[in-house]
Design an enzyme around this catalytic site. Structure first.
Site, short mmCIF file in Angstrom:
data_model
loop_
_atom_site.label_atom_id
_atom_site.label_comp_id
_atom_site.label_asym_id
_atom_site.label_seq_id
_atom_site.Cartn_x
_atom_site.Cartn_y
_atom_site.Cartn_z
N ASP A 79 0.85 -1.21 0.00
CA ASP A 79 0.00 0.00 0.00
C ASP A 79 0.89 1.26 0.00
O ASP A 79 0.87 2.03 0.93
CB ASP A 79 -0.95 0.00 1.22
CG ASP A 79 -0.23 0.00 2.56
OD1 ASP A 79 0.96 -0.38 2.62
OD2 ASP A 79 -0.85 0.42 3.56
N THR B 17 3.08 -6.11 2.72
CA THR B 17 3.54 -4.99 3.56
C THR B 17 2.40 -3.99 3.81
O THR B 17 2.65 -2.82 4.08
CB THR B 17 4.74 -4.27 2.91
OG1 THR B 17 4.35 -3.78 1.62
CG2 THR B 17 5.94 -5.18 2.76
N ASN C 140 -2.51 2.71 3.55
CA ASN C 140 -1.96 4.04 3.82
C ASN C 140 -2.79 5.14 3.16
O ASN C 140 -2.90 6.25 3.68
CB ASN C 140 -0.52 4.13 3.35
CG ASN C 140 0.42 3.38 4.27
OD1 ASN C 140 0.21 3.36 5.48
ND2 ASN C 140 1.45 2.76 3.71
N HIS D 198 9.64 0.39 8.03
CA HIS D 198 9.17 -0.95 8.38
C HIS D 198 9.28 -1.94 7.22
O HIS D 198 9.87 -3.02 7.35
CB HIS D 198 7.71 -0.87 8.82
CG HIS D 198 7.45 0.17 9.85
ND1 HIS D 198 7.68 -0.04 11.18
CD2 HIS D 198 6.98 1.45 9.75
CE1 HIS D 198 7.37 1.05 11.87
NE2 HIS D 198 6.94 1.97 11.03
N ASP D 199 8.62 -1.60 6.12
CA ASP D 199 8.33 -2.59 5.09
C ASP D 199 9.54 -3.26 4.43
O ASP D 199 9.51 -4.47 4.18
CB ASP D 199 7.41 -1.98 4.03
CG ASP D 199 6.05 -1.62 4.61
OD1 ASP D 199 5.67 -2.22 5.63
OD2 ASP D 199 5.37 -0.76 4.03
N ASP E 131 6.74 1.23 1.94
CA ASP E 131 6.43 0.25 0.88
C ASP E 131 7.25 0.58 -0.37
O ASP E 131 7.74 -0.32 -1.05
CB ASP E 131 4.96 0.31 0.49
CG ASP E 131 4.02 0.03 1.65
OD1 ASP E 131 3.59 -1.10 1.82
OD2 ASP E 131 3.74 0.99 2.41
N PHE F 90 -0.66 -0.78 12.75
CA PHE F 90 -1.58 -0.31 11.71
C PHE F 90 -2.06 -1.42 10.75
O PHE F 90 -3.27 -1.59 10.56
CB PHE F 90 -0.91 0.82 10.92
CG PHE F 90 -1.76 1.39 9.81
CD1 PHE F 90 -2.78 2.29 10.08
CD2 PHE F 90 -1.52 1.04 8.49
CE1 PHE F 90 -3.57 2.81 9.06
CE2 PHE F 90 -2.29 1.57 7.46
CZ PHE F 90 -3.32 2.46 7.74
N ASN F 91 -1.14 -2.16 10.14
CA ASN F 91 -1.54 -3.13 9.11
C ASN F 91 -2.49 -4.19 9.66
O ASN F 91 -3.37 -4.68 8.94
CB ASN F 91 -0.32 -3.84 8.51
CG ASN F 91 0.52 -2.92 7.65
OD1 ASN F 91 0.04 -1.89 7.18
ND2 ASN F 91 1.78 -3.28 7.44
C1 BDR Z 1 3.04 -0.09 8.61
O1 BDR Z 1 1.91 0.77 8.44
C2 BDR Z 1 2.05 1.50 7.26
O2 BDR Z 1 1.71 2.84 7.48
C3 BDR Z 1 3.47 1.34 6.80
O3 BDR Z 1 3.55 1.38 5.38
C4 BDR Z 1 3.86 0.00 7.33
O4 BDR Z 1 3.48 -1.04 6.45
C5 BDR Z 1 3.77 0.28 9.86
O5 BDR Z 1 2.95 0.13 10.98
CA CA Z 2 2.87 -0.59 4.17
#
Ligand code: BDR
Ligand code: CA
Length: 310
Positions: free
Chosen positions: A9, A125, A38, A239-240, A14, A166-167
């Site tokens: 996303d 991701t 996102n 993160h991703d 990403d 979040f994910n």
């Molecule tokens: C994750 O949430 C998204 O905003 C980022 O792309 C990442 O995948 C981090 O918590």
């Molecule tokens: Ca992401």
């Protein structure tokens, strides 16, 4: 080379994951699918096409639009980290390539079923909506993938809620379908990704690469770093791309086998990933949890990838 399907996303981090995969000789992108997260599915899909353009990705690699919202939860985006476009900051190249006409869920199924058993590694991701739908539509993919390495969750740590990431939080039911499917799956959660930070030294190395792609990443990190500074992070965590780095070199990440599930009913903890770290984990446990990453070596991979790209 490992063949991967990126379900994403984009999203600043990403985008860096796509660029790492495109520039590293250890992985080959089999397909890219997008998912609402996102930003809206329209925006993140456009962003994916633009990043593919920037990376000079082989035009025969299919890119398809996936789910426009979570399974049960109301749709939710993350403009406070990724802006209104989902990739605020640098100027995006105009995409010239066309989207694949299939739905992203179908492309996931076709890519896995059309490859040899054990050939495709799934690398989600974003929210796990597409992958959950794919599991429900064609259960044979569970047997056929090599493994799943996803960014999401964490052990007693959160960024969406006190204990939810979040994910996972935006589509917890999908996450539970994917985590509980029975295939070998590794959660690359906040325990690891909060260590994948852009220090000033690393930023200097990225800037020194001097390619169009590295300048683009610099622009991404300007916006993203400022957003994270507002949340108390001295250095922004990306993160991703840790998932992709783990496919390239598993020794970068410290992971342990542990039973894993998503809290779906908690009043304070819905969307929490519950890892059972009591030892020993049963031999047959298909789930693993990443607990740390070697930041320097991780960025060495990203820097090397960016220097191979346009
Ligand atoms: C994750 O949430 C998204 O905003 C980022 O792309 C990442 O995948 C981090 O918590
Ligand atoms: Ca992401």
């Amino acid at each position: 080379t490992r063949r991967i399907l990126l379900d994403c996303d984009p999203g600043h981090d990403d985008a860096i994951a796509i660029l790492l995969a495109a520039g590293d000789p250890g992985v080959e992108i089999a397909a890219i699918t997008t998912v609402s997260g996102n930003q809206s599915i329209e925006k993140v899909t456009r962003n994916a096409l633009a990043i593919a353009e920037l990376a000079g990705l082989d035009p025969t690699v299919p890119i398809a639009r996936g789910a426009h919202r979570p399974l049960l939860h109301e749709v939710e985006y993350a403009p406070e980290y990724h802006g209104e476009s989902g990739l605020d900051g640098p100027q995006l190249p105009e995409p010239t390539r066309a989207l694949d006409s299939r739905h992203g869920v179908q492309l996931i199924i076709d890519t896995i079923m059309g490859s040899e058993p054990g050939e495709i590694t799934l690398v989600p991701t974003g929210a796990l909506t597409n992958v959950a739908l794919a599991v429900r539509l064609e259960q044979r993919i569970v047997e056929r993938v090599r493994e799943v390495i996803f960014m999401g969750g964490g052990v007693h740590v959160g960024n969406h809620g006190p204990f939810s990431e979040f994910n996972i939080a935006i589509d917890p039911e999908a996450a539970q379908i994917v985590i509980g499917a029975g295939w070998p799956i590794t959660m690359v959660g906040l325990d690891a990704t909060h260590q994948a930070v852009v220090t000033p030294e690393i930023r200097a190395k990225l800037d020194a690469v001097g390619t169009r792609s590295s300048a683009f990443v610099g622009g991404l990190l300007d916006f993203y770093g400022a957003a994270y500074a507002g949340h108390g992070f001295a250095h922004p965590p990306v993160h991703d791309p840790v998932t992709v780095a783990m496919v390239i070199d598993p020794t970068l990440v410290r992971a342990v086998k542990a039973p894993l599930a998503v809290e779906l009913t908690g009043t304070l903890t819905k969307g929490m990933t519950v890892a059972d770290l009591r030892e020993p984990a049963p031999e047959s446990t298909p789930t693993s949890v990443a607990l740390g990453v070697e930041n320097e070596r991780f960025w060495d991979l990203v820097v090397a990838a960016l220097s191979r790209l346009p």
